[in-house]
Design a protein around this motif. Structure first.
Motif, PDB file in Angstrom:
ATOM      1  N   ILE A  16      11.960  20.228 -82.548  1.00  0.00           N
ATOM      2  CA  ILE A  16      11.540  19.575 -81.305  1.00  0.00           C
ATOM      3  C   ILE A  16      11.426  18.061 -81.481  1.00  0.00           C
ATOM      4  O   ILE A  16      11.733  17.296 -80.568  1.00  0.00           O
ATOM      5  CB  ILE A  16      10.217  20.186 -80.787  1.00  0.00           C
ATOM      6  CG1 ILE A  16       9.978  19.739 -79.348  1.00  0.00           C
ATOM      7  CG2 ILE A  16       9.048  19.830 -81.668  1.00  0.00           C
ATOM      8  CD1 ILE A  16       8.823  20.460 -78.673  1.00  0.00           C
ATOM      9  N   GLN A  17      11.041  17.595 -82.669  1.00  0.00           N
ATOM     10  CA  GLN A  17      10.945  16.156 -82.897  1.00  0.00           C
ATOM     11  C   GLN A  17      12.316  15.491 -82.893  1.00  0.00           C
ATOM     12  O   GLN A  17      12.451  14.356 -82.430  1.00  0.00           O
ATOM     13  CB  GLN A  17      10.233  15.882 -84.215  1.00  0.00           C
ATOM     14  CG  GLN A  17       8.736  16.131 -84.172  1.00  0.00           C
ATOM     15  CD  GLN A  17       8.059  15.871 -85.489  1.00  0.00           C
ATOM     16  OE1 GLN A  17       8.641  16.103 -86.561  1.00  0.00           O
ATOM     17  NE2 GLN A  17       6.840  15.378 -85.454  1.00  0.00           N
ATOM     18  N   VAL A  18      13.325  16.193 -83.389  1.00  0.00           N
ATOM     19  CA  VAL A  18      14.675  15.629 -83.455  1.00  0.00           C
ATOM     20  C   VAL A  18      15.427  15.798 -82.144  1.00  0.00           C
ATOM     21  O   VAL A  18      16.047  14.857 -81.636  1.00  0.00           O
ATOM     22  CB  VAL A  18      15.476  16.274 -84.610  1.00  0.00           C
ATOM     23  CG1 VAL A  18      16.947  15.849 -84.550  1.00  0.00           C
ATOM     24  CG2 VAL A  18      14.873  15.895 -85.949  1.00  0.00           C
ATOM     25  N   HIS A  19      15.369  16.996 -81.576  1.00  0.00           N
ATOM     26  CA  HIS A  19      16.210  17.311 -80.415  1.00  0.00           C
ATOM     27  C   HIS A  19      15.519  17.113 -79.070  1.00  0.00           C
ATOM     28  O   HIS A  19      16.194  16.897 -78.066  1.00  0.00           O
ATOM     29  CB  HIS A  19      16.715  18.758 -80.516  1.00  0.00           C
ATOM     30  CG  HIS A  19      17.571  19.013 -81.715  1.00  0.00           C
ATOM     31  ND1 HIS A  19      18.884  18.583 -81.805  1.00  0.00           N
ATOM     32  CD2 HIS A  19      17.291  19.630 -82.898  1.00  0.00           C
ATOM     33  CE1 HIS A  19      19.393  18.940 -82.979  1.00  0.00           C
ATOM     34  NE2 HIS A  19      18.449  19.568 -83.665  1.00  0.00           N
ATOM     35  N   LYS A  20      14.196  17.201 -79.028  1.00  0.00           N
ATOM     36  CA  LYS A  20      13.479  17.074 -77.764  1.00  0.00           C
ATOM     37  C   LYS A  20      12.205  16.249 -77.941  1.00  0.00           C
ATOM     38  O   LYS A  20      11.089  16.708 -77.621  1.00  0.00           O
ATOM     39  CB  LYS A  20      13.158  18.466 -77.204  1.00  0.00           C
ATOM     40  CG  LYS A  20      14.401  19.336 -76.988  1.00  0.00           C
ATOM     41  CD  LYS A  20      14.054  20.720 -76.512  1.00  0.00           C
ATOM     42  CE  LYS A  20      15.298  21.604 -76.485  1.00  0.00           C
ATOM     43  NZ  LYS A  20      16.277  21.183 -75.474  1.00  0.00           N
ATOM     44  N   PRO A  21      12.322  15.050 -78.466  1.00  0.00           N
ATOM     45  CA  PRO A  21      11.130  14.238 -78.749  1.00  0.00           C
ATOM     46  C   PRO A  21      10.300  13.929 -77.508  1.00  0.00           C
ATOM     47  O   PRO A  21       9.076  13.822 -77.595  1.00  0.00           O
ATOM     48  CB  PRO A  21      11.706  12.958 -79.369  1.00  0.00           C
ATOM     49  CG  PRO A  21      13.133  12.906 -78.899  1.00  0.00           C
ATOM     50  CD  PRO A  21      13.569  14.329 -78.808  1.00  0.00           C
ATOM     51  N   ALA A  22      10.944  13.792 -76.356  1.00  0.00           N
ATOM     52  CA  ALA A  22      10.201  13.488 -75.125  1.00  0.00           C
ATOM     53  C   ALA A  22       9.282  14.653 -74.756  1.00  0.00           C
ATOM     54  O   ALA A  22       8.156  14.437 -74.276  1.00  0.00           O
ATOM     55  CB  ALA A  22      11.165  13.193 -73.979  1.00  0.00           C
TER      56      ALA A  22
END
Length: 218
Positions: A16-22
């Motif tokens: 989630i930090q890499v692909h969906k940080p928002a």
């Protein structure tokens, strides 16, 4: 409220930090926006704690609903078909819902419609805020998140729990982060077979710095 601990299972946090940080920032913002001091409204009527003010799970859940809904996170259901034959179920689990029913009927069995519902889903990330009994957390981790993952509706599941520090000031029987972390690690690194992030919450009065651990640390 404050995040005290984070555990990443099967690289759920890294994903989630890499692909969906928002989305991760939205989750943290939603948590921070819930002021625990506003929810210490449940007055105990038990003999040992008579008259003591505790945090109200119902009130906190309502606050989380408001914060996440306002950010576009919505409750979602996933539907699937089940039957009595384990062999057929193993075959139908990876299928689309309409294919599951046809396959069950082809084997002369009765297809039974079933579903799972999760608190919040947005852009293939599911969030469960759990201030309930121990059994509810086990169902979230080993059934709900798995059902959405196998159904190709999410890439990662987030489970938000109170730390023991917070749980001590809530109703008896509430699950807590440290206990559920133990339950996940005890199963081994690959179980449940879905990327997860366990988030442990402390009250606003706590002096904490978030600590992150991963499955590779165990």
């Amino acid at each position: 409220m404050k995040i005290a601990q984070i555990y990443s299972h099967l690289n759920g946090l890294e994903f989630i930090q890499v692909h969906k940080p928002a989305l991760w920032e939205e989750i943290k913002a939603g948590i921070a926006a819930v002021n625990s001091n506003h929810h210490k409204t449940k007055i105990s009527n038990e003999k040992k704690t008579l008259g003591t003010a505790f945090y109200s799970p119902k009130s906190m859940n309502k606050a989380f609903d408001g914060e996440f809904n306002s950010r576009g996170w919505k409750s979602k259901k996933t539907y699937y078909w089940v039957t009595s034959d384990a062999r057929v179920i193993r075959k139908t689990i990876p299928m689309l819902r309409k294919e599951q029913k046809a396959e069950i009927e082809k084997d002369g069995l009765e297809p039974l419609n079933s579903f799972n519902q999760t608190d919040f889903v947005k852009d293939r990330v599911a969030v469960e805020v759990q201030f309930g009994k121990y059994s509810f957390v086990a169902y979230d981790l080993f059934v709900k998140h798995m059902a959405f993952y196998v159904g190709d509706l999410i890439d990662v599941g987030i489970e938000i729990l109170p730390m023991k520090e917070l749980q001590r000031q809530m109703s008896s029987g509430i699950a807590y982060y440290e206990g559920e972390l133990y339950n996940v690690i005890r199963q081994g690194r690959g179980v449940p077979a879905v990327p997860l992030v366990l988030v442990g919450l402390a009250p606003d009065s706590a002096d904490v710095t978030p600590v992150v651990t991963t499955g590779s640390d165990t």
